[in-house]
Motif scaffolding. Sequence first.
Motif, PDB file in Angstrom:
ATOM      1  N   SER A 132       0.608  -1.050   0.460  1.00 29.52           N
ATOM      2  CA  SER A 132      -0.346  -0.179  -0.265  1.00 29.52           C
ATOM      3  C   SER A 132       0.980   1.077   0.213  1.00 29.52           C
ATOM      4  N   GLN A 133       2.151   1.142   0.834  1.00 29.99           N
ATOM      5  CA  GLN A 133       2.782   2.459   1.209  1.00 29.99           C
ATOM      6  C   GLN A 133       3.774   2.209  -0.588  1.00 29.99           C
ATOM      7  N   ARG A 134       3.681   1.831  -1.078  1.00 32.41           N
ATOM      8  CA  ARG A 134       4.722   1.551  -3.016  1.00 32.41           C
ATOM      9  C   ARG A 134       3.419   2.252  -3.680  1.00 32.41           C
ATOM     10  N   ARG A 135       2.025   1.828  -4.311  1.00 35.05           N
ATOM     11  CA  ARG A 135       1.505   1.861  -4.373  1.00 35.05           C
ATOM     12  C   ARG A 135       0.569   3.974  -3.998  1.00 35.05           C
ATOM     13  N   LYS A 136       0.715   4.037  -3.268  1.00 34.07           N
ATOM     14  CA  LYS A 136       1.229   5.969  -2.828  1.00 34.07           C
ATOM     15  C   LYS A 136       2.477   6.318  -2.959  1.00 34.07           C
ATOM     16  N   ARG A 137       3.204   5.657  -2.796  1.00 32.11           N
ATOM     17  CA  ARG A 137       4.592   6.673  -3.485  1.00 32.11           C
ATOM     18  C   ARG A 137       4.675   6.606  -4.411  1.00 32.11           C
ATOM     19  N   LYS A 138       4.311   5.315  -5.717  1.00 30.62           N
ATOM     20  CA  LYS A 138       4.480   5.780  -6.949  1.00 30.62           C
ATOM     21  C   LYS A 138       3.101   6.809  -7.294  1.00 30.62           C
TER      22      LYS A 138
END
Length: 57
Positions: A42-48
């Motif tokens: 979820s954090q990776r999606r948010k960063r992208k």
Amino acid sequence: MAEVRLGENETIESALRRFKKKIQKAGILPEVRRREHYEKPSQRRKRKLEASRRRRR
């Protein structure tokens, strides 16, 4: 992986300099820093998503 072979009469310092340049060109260092700690999906999606928003502006 970046690889540097020492030439004859080449110092380790100059070979290290070449190695650092290759690493930087290949983009390995930012990836290593990014993977230093686990990132939840979820954090990776948010960063992208944030990165794409910055690029669109």
